[in-house]
Every structure is written in structure tokens, then in C-alpha cells.
Design a protein around this motif. Structure first.
Motif, mmCIF file in Angstrom:
data_model
loop_
_atom_site.group_PDB
_atom_site.id
_atom_site.type_symbol
_atom_site.label_atom_id
_atom_site.label_comp_id
_atom_site.label_asym_id
_atom_site.label_seq_id
_atom_site.Cartn_x
_atom_site.Cartn_y
_atom_site.Cartn_z
ATOM 1 N N ALA A 1 9.837 0.498 12.488
ATOM 2 C CA ALA A 1 9.191 2.145 11.788
ATOM 3 C C ALA A 1 7.831 2.773 12.161
ATOM 4 N N GLN A 2 6.847 2.297 12.298
ATOM 5 C CA GLN A 2 5.702 2.520 11.905
ATOM 6 C C GLN A 2 5.363 2.501 13.881
ATOM 7 N N ALA A 3 5.723 1.080 14.677
ATOM 8 C CA ALA A 3 5.890 1.329 15.898
ATOM 9 C C ALA A 3 6.625 2.828 16.600
ATOM 10 N N HIS B 1 -0.852 -1.778 13.350
ATOM 11 C CA HIS B 1 -0.691 -2.486 12.178
ATOM 12 C C HIS B 1 -0.803 -1.867 10.894
ATOM 13 N N SER B 2 -0.778 -1.876 9.800
ATOM 14 C CA SER B 2 -0.514 -1.036 7.944
ATOM 15 C C SER B 2 -2.779 -1.833 7.851
ATOM 16 N N LEU B 3 -3.024 -0.922 7.759
ATOM 17 C CA LEU B 3 -4.781 -0.730 7.920
ATOM 18 C C LEU B 3 -4.903 -1.294 6.278
ATOM 19 N N LYS B 4 -3.825 -1.537 5.711
ATOM 20 C CA LYS B 4 -4.240 -2.320 4.499
ATOM 21 C C LYS B 4 -4.341 -3.842 4.967
ATOM 22 N N ASP B 5 -3.215 -3.974 5.614
ATOM 23 C CA ASP B 5 -3.036 -5.594 5.261
ATOM 24 C C ASP B 5 -3.970 -6.018 6.826
ATOM 25 N N LEU B 6 -5.571 -4.822 7.116
ATOM 26 C CA LEU B 6 -6.095 -5.710 8.771
ATOM 27 C C LEU B 6 -7.549 -6.030 7.664
ATOM 28 N N ARG C 1 -4.072 -6.388 -7.603
ATOM 29 C CA ARG C 1 -4.471 -5.157 -7.321
ATOM 30 C C ARG C 1 -3.566 -4.884 -8.628
ATOM 31 N N ARG C 2 -2.616 -4.371 -8.082
ATOM 32 C CA ARG C 2 -1.197 -3.797 -9.064
ATOM 33 C C ARG C 2 -1.006 -4.259 -9.859
ATOM 34 N N ALA C 3 -0.988 -5.846 -10.026
ATOM 35 C CA ALA C 3 -1.451 -6.927 -11.282
ATOM 36 C C ALA C 3 -1.957 -6.815 -12.012
ATOM 37 N N THR D 1 14.148 -5.907 0.507
ATOM 38 C CA THR D 1 14.733 -7.423 -0.349
ATOM 39 C C THR D 1 14.171 -7.445 -1.604
ATOM 40 N N ARG D 2 12.460 -6.630 -1.804
ATOM 41 C CA ARG D 2 12.062 -6.732 -3.161
ATOM 42 C C ARG D 2 13.008 -4.958 -4.199
ATOM 43 N N ILE D 3 13.063 -4.770 -3.555
ATOM 44 C CA ILE D 3 14.214 -3.400 -3.668
ATOM 45 C C ILE D 3 15.144 -3.582 -4.364
ATOM 46 N N ILE E 1 7.333 -2.969 -7.620
ATOM 47 C CA ILE E 1 5.840 -1.536 -7.057
ATOM 48 C C ILE E 1 6.460 -1.744 -5.801
ATOM 49 N N LEU E 2 6.043 -0.274 -5.039
ATOM 50 C CA LEU E 2 6.496 -0.555 -3.813
ATOM 51 C C LEU E 2 5.349 0.759 -3.678
ATOM 52 N N ALA E 3 5.039 0.730 -2.096
ATOM 53 C CA ALA E 3 4.111 1.628 -1.193
ATOM 54 C C ALA E 3 5.023 2.762 -1.031
ATOM 55 N N ALA E 4 4.586 3.778 -2.203
ATOM 56 C CA ALA E 4 5.823 5.215 -1.060
ATOM 57 C C ALA E 4 5.924 5.183 0.111
ATOM 58 N N ALA E 5 4.214 4.557 0.859
ATOM 59 C CA ALA E 5 3.932 5.071 2.512
ATOM 60 C C ALA E 5 5.169 4.555 2.976
ATOM 61 N N GLY E 6 5.845 3.227 3.076
ATOM 62 C CA GLY E 6 6.478 2.557 3.483
ATOM 63 C C GLY E 6 8.215 3.215 2.713
ATOM 64 N N LEU E 7 8.259 3.059 1.588
ATOM 65 C CA LEU E 7 9.382 3.720 1.428
ATOM 66 C C LEU E 7 9.518 4.673 2.330
ATOM 67 N N ARG E 8 8.909 5.895 2.567
ATOM 68 C CA ARG E 8 9.017 6.863 3.093
ATOM 69 C C ARG E 8 9.435 7.139 4.549
ATOM 70 N N ARG E 9 8.351 5.855 5.215
ATOM 71 C CA ARG E 9 8.704 5.517 6.906
ATOM 72 C C ARG E 9 10.408 4.997 6.984
ATOM 73 N N LEU E 10 10.465 4.231 5.689
ATOM 74 C CA LEU E 10 11.935 3.729 6.205
ATOM 75 C C LEU E 10 13.323 5.018 5.823
ATOM 76 N N PRO F 1 -7.045 -0.044 -0.213
ATOM 77 C CA PRO F 1 -8.266 0.757 0.763
ATOM 78 C C PRO F 1 -6.928 0.735 1.488
ATOM 79 N N GLY F 2 -7.226 1.979 2.028
ATOM 80 C CA GLY F 2 -6.613 1.931 4.227
ATOM 81 C C GLY F 2 -4.778 2.299 3.769
ATOM 82 N N GLN F 3 -4.057 1.707 2.521
ATOM 83 C CA GLN F 3 -2.786 1.781 1.944
ATOM 84 C C GLN F 3 -2.342 3.827 3.002
ATOM 85 N N ALA F 4 -1.191 3.163 3.560
ATOM 86 C CA ALA F 4 -0.580 4.397 4.003
ATOM 87 C C ALA F 4 -1.374 4.771 5.195
ATOM 88 N N VAL F 5 -1.894 4.423 5.433
ATOM 89 C CA VAL F 5 -2.884 4.966 7.427
ATOM 90 C C VAL F 5 -2.747 3.464 7.878
HETATM 91 N N1 LIG Z 1 1.619 -5.247 1.355
HETATM 92 C C1 LIG Z 1 2.259 -5.227 2.600
HETATM 93 C C2 LIG Z 1 2.376 -3.750 2.862
HETATM 94 N N2 LIG Z 1 1.472 -3.216 3.817
HETATM 95 C C3 LIG Z 1 1.653 -2.318 4.127
HETATM 96 C C4 LIG Z 1 2.786 -2.019 3.286
HETATM 97 C C5 LIG Z 1 3.503 -0.041 3.723
HETATM 98 C C6 LIG Z 1 2.041 0.808 2.670
HETATM 99 C C7 LIG Z 1 1.248 1.197 4.049
HETATM 100 O O1 LIG Z 1 1.537 1.857 4.522
HETATM 101 O O2 LIG Z 1 -0.104 0.779 3.772
HETATM 102 C C8 LIG Z 1 3.045 -2.565 2.697
HETATM 103 C C9 LIG Z 1 4.369 -2.754 1.820
HETATM 104 C C10 LIG Z 1 3.690 -2.250 -0.029
HETATM 105 O O3 LIG Z 1 2.953 -2.476 -0.433
HETATM 106 O O4 LIG Z 1 4.859 -1.897 -1.165
#
Ligand SMILES: NCc1[nH]cc(CCC(=O)O)c1CC(=O)O
Length: 356
Positions: free
Chosen positions: A34-36, A93-98, A141-143, A168-170, A182-191, A230-234
């Protein structure tokens, strides 16, 4: 590393007059795809034809804990391999994973406008959380922030490690294996899984964010309740330096000043703490204003004590450290780095008893 390139459904749009097709590489998970596709749409609007090249990674096929298989880096390195081998022109990439360390020969040329940076509780709302609830998340971080949230609510919340893609997580919450995830709003919105007001509207309505995700009650958490990564949703658009000038220039037009300034500040903060993307560190910068080359930035951060353990014996058992800093800078990275240094200096300096 086990890397397999999948060209299952190459989607090639009509060639443009330039004859330049931009090959966009990303993982094949629904979110990465979806991001691509979102980046493809932006490039197509600028007259470029695009092609999707899907890349499967060890992390997609090996469902052991991420910390067991080498962290989120396993996702990134396979996609970068495709850049080095020139099989793709740009990696999304999802910046937060870089990782914050730069990769030789590669450059993040653009960060498009940021999606909703907040995290979402799916399966429960703040009002329906109960003592002993088990909340699925793999992120330290979430824990640590869940524990704080529970303490504020006077209940104990248990973070349970889960993995897998967003659906899968939902599904784990839907099946009752955990009480919520707990999930990122960005991922949920993009999907397309999140129907809720955008950030700007919701910032004003205190204590809102109530929503529904795939039929489950859900609540978008305020940034103060759960500071994002850091970088979430970017999104980060990464290229190899050998890419043609025309394609580089096209990619640079997708950059957004706020997304770039905010994520530079957040990632410099993380890097200065010498912490990685799986560390218990949250950081959310907001670009509040721009005057010429000056940027007004606010940075909210949370640091888990395991990151700071080497500094002082006395802080080992203290709750996570939270700070809010603001200032004006011409260099967002420097702002983030200095924010981290200031916190580290404060912790290293023996505290004088406060005057009454
Ligand atoms: N850790 C996995 C990950 N990497 C990026 C996103 C989507 C959110 C984003 O674009 O930063 C997610 C899913 C999540 O954390 O729910």
C-alpha cells in the motif's frame, strides 16, 4: 540472508513521453505494498510510469520474535540489496524501521507528507480496559508506556509479544487471544482500516479518538498517552547515488518539509542516545512554524530506563523519563541531538535537593 525476489504481478502503467519507468521496490506485505502504491500514485501524477518490484525478506517468512532473527533490520537489508543491485530505482521504507546509521552509497531523497503519527488501541478503549488485560505488542516502547498508562488508570496491563502483519495482529484481538493490540494509526489508515477524524480535527476534541477497527472497539491514543516511535508514519524514499538525475529530481519533489524536519529531529534524538529502532524510546517532533530558514520545533520524548541504566544505579527502577522541549533552529537534526545531550547531561549531573 535468505532473499527471494518476487515479480508476481508487476504493475506497469503506460509509458510516458520520457520513456522513464521508475521501479519501486518494497516488501510484499499488504502495508508495504500500500505504501509503495501511494508513492507510485505521487510519481504518476508527475508524469512518470511506475513498476512495483516486490521483495520478500527473512522477516516475512520467519515468524520467530524479531529480536531472535536480528531486529527490524532484516526487512530493510533485503530491500537495500535490490537498490545495490540496481533491480529497483527507489525503495519505499517505513522510516521508523530504518536504522539511523547511514548506508554507504544510499540516500533518503524524500519523505512525503506524514500520515497520522499516533498509536491505536484496538479491542479495548481507555474506558473499558480492565485489571490484568493482556495487550499484544512486540515493541518495548509501547510496553513501557502501557505500564505507565495502567498505573494512571489504577490497573495492571500486561504487554504480550505478538508479531505478524497488521490484519494478523487485529485477528489476535478479534479471536480473544489477547484483550487488545496496539497498532500505528498510519498503517491502519494506509490499509483503509481506520475510520476516524484526522489528527488536526481530533487534537481539538479532548479525550476523543474513539473509533472502530474491523468491527472491534478502538481508540486512537493521544501522543501524550503513547509517544510514537521516531519517524512513525513517515515514508522514506531511498535511492542509490548512481540513479539518473531526472529520476532523482522527480523523487525530490515528493519531499515534505514538515515530515523531513520532524523525522530528522526524532531520529537524531534516537541516534544520540545510541539506541536502535527496537529500543524503548518514543519521540514526536512537531514543526510549529517556519520563518525563512528557522524552524520552530517541539519535541516530546519518553525513554525507558534500560536505555539509561549505564548512567546511574539510582535510576534503574525509576519510571520512564518523559520530557517536552521546544526551540528554534536552522538544523532539525542538531535540535534532536542537543535535546538528547541535554537529557543525558542532566542525568549525569548529581541532583541537588530542590529548594522548598
Ligand atoms: N513495526 C512495524 C511497522 N512499521 C511501520 C508501521 C506502520 C506505521 C508507520 O508508517 O510508521 C508498522 C506497523 C505498526 O507499528 O503498527
Amino acid at each position: 540472508m535468505n532473499v527471494e525476489q518476487v515479480n508476481a504481478e508487476p504493475v506497469t502503467t503506460e509509458q510516458t513521453i520520457t520513456g522513464e519507468t521508475v521501479r519501486i521496490g518494497a516488501r510484499t506485505s499488504p502495508l508495504a505494498r500500500a505504501q509503495a502504491d501511494q508513492v507510485a500514485a505521487l510519481l504518476q501524477a508527475r508524469g512518470f510510469a511506475t513498476e512495483f518490484v516486490g521483495i520478500t525478506t527473512t522477516g516475512d517468512v520467519d515468524l520467530r520474535s524479531l529480536t531472535q532473527i536480528g531486529g527490524t533490520g532484516v526487512f530493510v537489508s533485503a530491500v537495500r540489496e535490490a537498490l545495490y543491485e540496481r533491480r529497483i530505482d527507489v525503495a519505499v521504507h517505513s522510516l521508523k524501521d530504518l536504522p539511523t546509521a547511514p548506508a554507504a552509497g544510499l540516500e533518503v531523497v524524500a519523505t512525503p507528507p506524514r500520515e497520522d503519527p499516533r498509536d491505536v488501541l484496538v479491542g479495548r478503549t481507555l474506558d473499558t480496559l480492565r485489571d490484568g488485560d493482556r495487550i499484544g505488542t512486540g515493541a518495548p516502547r509501547r510496553a513501557i508506556q502501557l505500564a505507565e498508562l495502567g498505573a494512571r488508570l489504577g490497573i495492571r496491563l500486561e504487554a504480550v509479544e505478538i508479531r505478524g502483519n497488521v490484519d494478523t495482529r487485529i485477528g489476535r484481538a478479534a479471536a480473544g487471544e489477547v484483550d487488545a493490540v496496539i497498532l500505528a494509526a498510519a498503517g491502519l489508515r494506509r490499509l483503509g482500516r481506520l475510520e476516524a477524524p484526522e489528527l488536526s480535527e481530533c487534537d481539538k476534541c479532548a479525550n476523543d479518538g474513539l473509533t472502530v477497527v474491523k468491527g472491534l472497539p478502538a481508540q486512537i491514543l493521544s501522543v501524550d498517552d503513547l509517544i510514537p516511535a521516531p519517524g512513525q508514519a513517515v515514508l522514506a524514499l531511498e535511492i542509490h547515488e548512481s540513479l539518473s538525475h531526472a529520476k532523482k529530481a522527480a523523487m525530490r519533489t515528493l519531499d515534505d518539509l514538515a515530515a523531513r524536519a520532524e523525522s530528522l529531529a526524532e531520529r537524531a534524538f534516537l541516534a544520540t542516545l545510541e539506541a536502535g529502532c527496537t529500543a524503548p524510546v518514543g519521540a514526536r517532533a512537531v514543526l510549529e512554524g517556519v520563518h525563512g530558514t528557522s524552524l520552530d520545533l517541539t519535541l516530546r520524548v519518553v525513554i525507558g530506563r534500560t536505555v539509561l541504566n549505564n548512567l546511574s544505579e539510582s535510576i534503574k527502577t525509576a519510571p520512564p523519563l518523559r520530557r517536552r522541549l521546544s526551540g528554534t533552529t536552522t538544523d532539525a537534526s542538531q535540535f534532536g541531538a542537543e535535546a538528547a545531550k541535554a537529557i543525558l547531561d542532566e542525568l549525569r549531573t548529581p541532583q541537588r535537593p530542590r529548594q522548598p
